[in-house]
Motif scaffolding. Structure first.
Motif, PDB file in Angstrom:
ATOM      1  N   ALA A  93       0.793  -1.235   0.000  1.00 50.41           N
ATOM      2  CA  ALA A  93       0.000   0.000   0.000  1.00 50.41           C
ATOM      3  C   ALA A  93       0.827   1.288   0.000  1.00 50.41           C
ATOM      4  O   ALA A  93       0.263   2.382   0.009  1.00 50.41           O
ATOM      5  N   HIS A  94       2.154   1.165   0.003  1.00 50.22           N
ATOM      6  CA  HIS A  94       2.985   2.354  -0.193  1.00 50.22           C
ATOM      7  C   HIS A  94       4.368   1.947  -0.699  1.00 50.22           C
ATOM      8  O   HIS A  94       5.126   1.292   0.006  1.00 50.22           O
ATOM      9  N   THR A  95       4.654   2.354  -1.934  1.00 49.54           N
ATOM     10  CA  THR A  95       5.987   2.042  -2.457  1.00 49.54           C
ATOM     11  C   THR A  95       6.376   3.029  -3.558  1.00 49.54           C
ATOM     12  O   THR A  95       5.567   3.851  -3.996  1.00 49.54           O
ATOM     13  N   HIS A  96       7.652   2.947  -3.924  1.00 41.48           N
ATOM     14  CA  HIS A  96       8.198   3.685  -5.067  1.00 41.48           C
ATOM     15  C   HIS A  96       8.968   2.608  -5.830  1.00 41.48           C
ATOM     16  O   HIS A  96      10.156   2.408  -5.596  1.00 41.48           O
ATOM     17  N   VAL A  97       8.251   1.894  -6.699  1.00 41.91           N
ATOM     18  CA  VAL A  97       8.760   0.599  -7.171  1.00 41.91           C
ATOM     19  C   VAL A  97      10.073   0.707  -7.940  1.00 41.91           C
ATOM     20  O   VAL A  97      10.967  -0.132  -7.800  1.00 41.91           O
ATOM     21  N   ILE A 105      -0.135  10.453   0.034  1.00 40.61           N
ATOM     22  CA  ILE A 105       0.816  11.422   0.593  1.00 40.61           C
ATOM     23  C   ILE A 105       1.643  10.757   1.694  1.00 40.61           C
ATOM     24  O   ILE A 105       1.200   9.779   2.310  1.00 40.61           O
ATOM     25  N   HIS A 106       2.855  11.267   1.941  1.00 38.48           N
ATOM     26  CA  HIS A 106       3.628  10.878   3.129  1.00 38.48           C
ATOM     27  C   HIS A 106       3.158  11.764   4.283  1.00 38.48           C
ATOM     28  O   HIS A 106       2.986  12.964   4.101  1.00 38.48           O
ATOM     29  N   LEU A 107       2.982  11.181   5.478  1.00 39.38           N
ATOM     30  CA  LEU A 107       2.449  11.965   6.602  1.00 39.38           C
ATOM     31  C   LEU A 107       3.105  11.567   7.923  1.00 39.38           C
ATOM     32  O   LEU A 107       3.162  10.390   8.255  1.00 39.38           O
ATOM     33  N   THR A 133       5.934  -1.514   1.821  1.00 41.19           N
ATOM     34  CA  THR A 133       7.382  -1.708   1.984  1.00 41.19           C
ATOM     35  C   THR A 133       8.148  -0.404   1.849  1.00 41.19           C
ATOM     36  O   THR A 133       9.324  -0.350   2.185  1.00 41.19           O
ATOM     37  N   ASP A 134       7.471   0.653   1.316  1.00 44.57           N
ATOM     38  CA  ASP A 134       8.177   1.857   0.871  1.00 44.57           C
ATOM     39  C   ASP A 134       9.134   1.455  -0.257  1.00 44.57           C
ATOM     40  O   ASP A 134       9.088   0.322  -0.731  1.00 44.57           O
ATOM     41  N   GLY A 135      10.005   2.346  -0.699  1.00 44.71           N
ATOM     42  CA  GLY A 135      10.904   2.015  -1.801  1.00 44.71           C
ATOM     43  C   GLY A 135      12.065   1.140  -1.335  1.00 44.71           C
ATOM     44  O   GLY A 135      12.404   1.131  -0.148  1.00 44.71           O
ATOM     45  N   ALA A 186       0.925   7.615   4.115  1.00 44.47           N
ATOM     46  CA  ALA A 186       1.959   6.643   4.484  1.00 44.47           C
ATOM     47  C   ALA A 186       2.750   7.120   5.694  1.00 44.47           C
ATOM     48  O   ALA A 186       3.009   8.317   5.834  1.00 44.47           O
ATOM     49  N   HIS A 187       3.145   6.177   6.516  1.00 44.31           N
ATOM     50  CA  HIS A 187       3.985   6.327   7.716  1.00 44.31           C
ATOM     51  C   HIS A 187       3.163   6.626   8.969  1.00 44.31           C
ATOM     52  O   HIS A 187       2.855   5.713   9.707  1.00 44.31           O
ATOM     53  N   GLY A 188       2.863   7.901   9.235  1.00 43.69           N
ATOM     54  CA  GLY A 188       2.003   8.212  10.384  1.00 43.69           C
ATOM     55  C   GLY A 188       2.568   7.839  11.739  1.00 43.69           C
ATOM     56  O   GLY A 188       1.826   7.628  12.698  1.00 43.69           O
TER      57      GLY A 188
HETATM   58 ZN   LIG Z   1       7.665   6.662   0.612  1.00 40.24          ZN
END
Ligand SMILES: [Zn+2]
Length: 436
Positions: free
Chosen positions: A61-65, A212-214, A301-303, A249-251
């Motif tokens: 649900a959050h990545t920069h492939v 968005i990153h938060l 996983t994020d990038g 993402a993150h929080g």
């Molecule tokens: Zn990210």
């Protein structure tokens, strides 16, 4: 296109799963029969599932492939030094073609780890779309917006987003309906409130998601308090971005009232524990408080620049372990909840059904082989998947009823060619950036 999975194990029972037109048609005890005809004749393809365990596939649900190109490039460095001396100079000279090669490599890794969906944020969206179309996965591809005082760049990003939103409204379904558009303002500290308000208006009018990153670092929270007199989630509410379309993402540094505010608005959060640990952000996602507030939490996983892989099985384990550690409670975030966060929560958040294995649901599935010594003996499949397994135990990956990998052989690309393409691309990027 129809598919029959015969004799796979689902919650301890042997079942046959019939799939037609991308959806699960039936799930029932072996064997599936239909009148007098032999079942084989009724399906285009049959997979032998005996000895294999069925699970819903993973939703990242959050990545920069495409950042798999930066896997292992500048590890163990402070964040700003890493960004300034490694990542940004290389990204500056990256072309759409490089992003395409990076994305294919990342998608190949995802398929080999049982992931069929990614919520993505990066540059060169058309190149990402091309890779996603070829590799057969589902994706929510963000049109990125970054507002660092460069008016020309900002205007071109806005124009691109307006064009994409208009194309979407005109009914332009991409990759057979497997791809969705989102608007992806990078973060509250890289996009001004005025631009965030513009994003909120478009999201409202067109019903488009926002990614968005938060609240990733304490510095972000303090900066927001200093500059805007409120906390990050409160700023999102002020600009009109808190809605069921928001995916943040993150929080990690969200407080109780921010979590309640996000829950009231129906927003979704994504925790990315490995990247947070690796970049030493110093926080742990407030899982217990998020659960109490009732906000939906997915897993990402994020990038791979900050992970360094896209393995959702490993991510589930890390997520569960950090929560146990945070709570000093071994019962915190049990395997079943970690699994739901990696599968069902993502499906629900992105409108892909309930993420369960039942008739009428999208056929996004994996078959897992627990015969490896590392996952024997098998007392509990959910626990084995979360705590003992890794991506290499995924035997078969199915997305929208299409077999992307079977018996560890990926069917949608030439794996060697994909790897070689990505290795060549990053070598040339680094040469162009003067780094090598
Ligand atoms: Zn990210």
């Amino acid at each position: 296109m129809s598919l029959l999975i015969r004799g796979a194990l689902l919650e301890g029972e042997s079942v046959d799963v019939a799939i037609r037109n991308g959806l699960i048609e039936s799930v029932g005890p072996t064997p599936v029969t239909s009148g007098e005809s032999a079942p084989e004749a009724l399906f285009d393809r049959e997979l032998d599932g005996r000895g294999l365990h069925l699970f819903p596939s993973f939703r990242n649900a959050h990545t920069h492939v495409a950042m798999v190109l930066f896997r292992g490039y500048g590890d163990d460095m402070p964040l700003m030094e890493w960004l300034q001396t490694r990542i940004w100079p290389a990204e500056k000279v990256m072309t759409a073609e490089d992003v395409y090669h990076g994305a294919r490599l990342g998608l190949l890794e995802m398929i080999r780890g049982g992931t069929t969906f990614l919520n993505e944020m990066y540059w060169h969206r058309p190149a990402l779309l091309r890779a996603v179309e070829e590799m057969g996965v589902r994706a929510c591809l963000g049109a990125t917006i970054l507002d660092l005082g460069d008016d020309a760049l900002l205007s071109s990003q806005k124009a691109e987003i307006e064009e994409l939103v208009a194309a979407r409204a005109a009914g332009g379904l991409e990759a057979g309906g497997r791809v969705e558009l989102s608007i992806a303002p990078h973060a509250i500290y890289t996009v001004s409130p005025a631009v965030l308000e513009w994003v909120a208006r478009i999201s409202d009018d067109a019903g488009v998601r926002v990614h968005i990153h938060l609240s990733e670092t304490e510095g972000e929270v303090q900066g927001c308090l200093d500059e805007h007199g409120c906390r990050p989630a409160e700023l999102l509410e002020r600009v009109g971005l808190v809605s069921p379309r928001l995916v943040a993402a993150h929080g990690q540094f969200l407080d109780r009232s921010e979590l309640e505010l996000l829950a009231r608005g129906g927003a979704t959060l994504v925790t990315n524990p490995t990247a947070n640990l690796k970049l030493a952000t110093g926080g742990i996602f407030p899982w217990r408080e998020a659960r109490a507030a009732g906000v939906r939490v997915c897993l990402g996983t994020d990038g791979a620049g900050s992970n360094n892989n896209l393995d959702m099985i490993e991510e589930m384990k890390v997520a569960a372990l950090v929560q146990k550690h945070r709570e000093v409670d071994a019962t915190a975030l049990p395997a079943q909840e970690a699994l739901a966060m990696a599968t069902r929560a993502g499906a629900e958040a992105f409108g892909q059904g309930s993420g369960t294995i039942a008739a009428g649901e999208p056929a996004d599935l994996v078959l897992v082989d627990f015969s490896d010594p590392a996952t024997q003996p098998l007392h509990d499949p959910d626990s084995a998947l979360v705590y003992a397994a890794n991506a290499s135990q995924v035997h078969t990956t199915i997305c929208a009823g299409r077999v992307l990998m079977h018996g560890r052989r990926v069917e949608v690309c030439d794996e060697k060619e994909v790897v070689a393409g990505a290795v060549a691309a990053i070598r040339e990027v680094l040469e162009r950036s003067g780094a090598s």
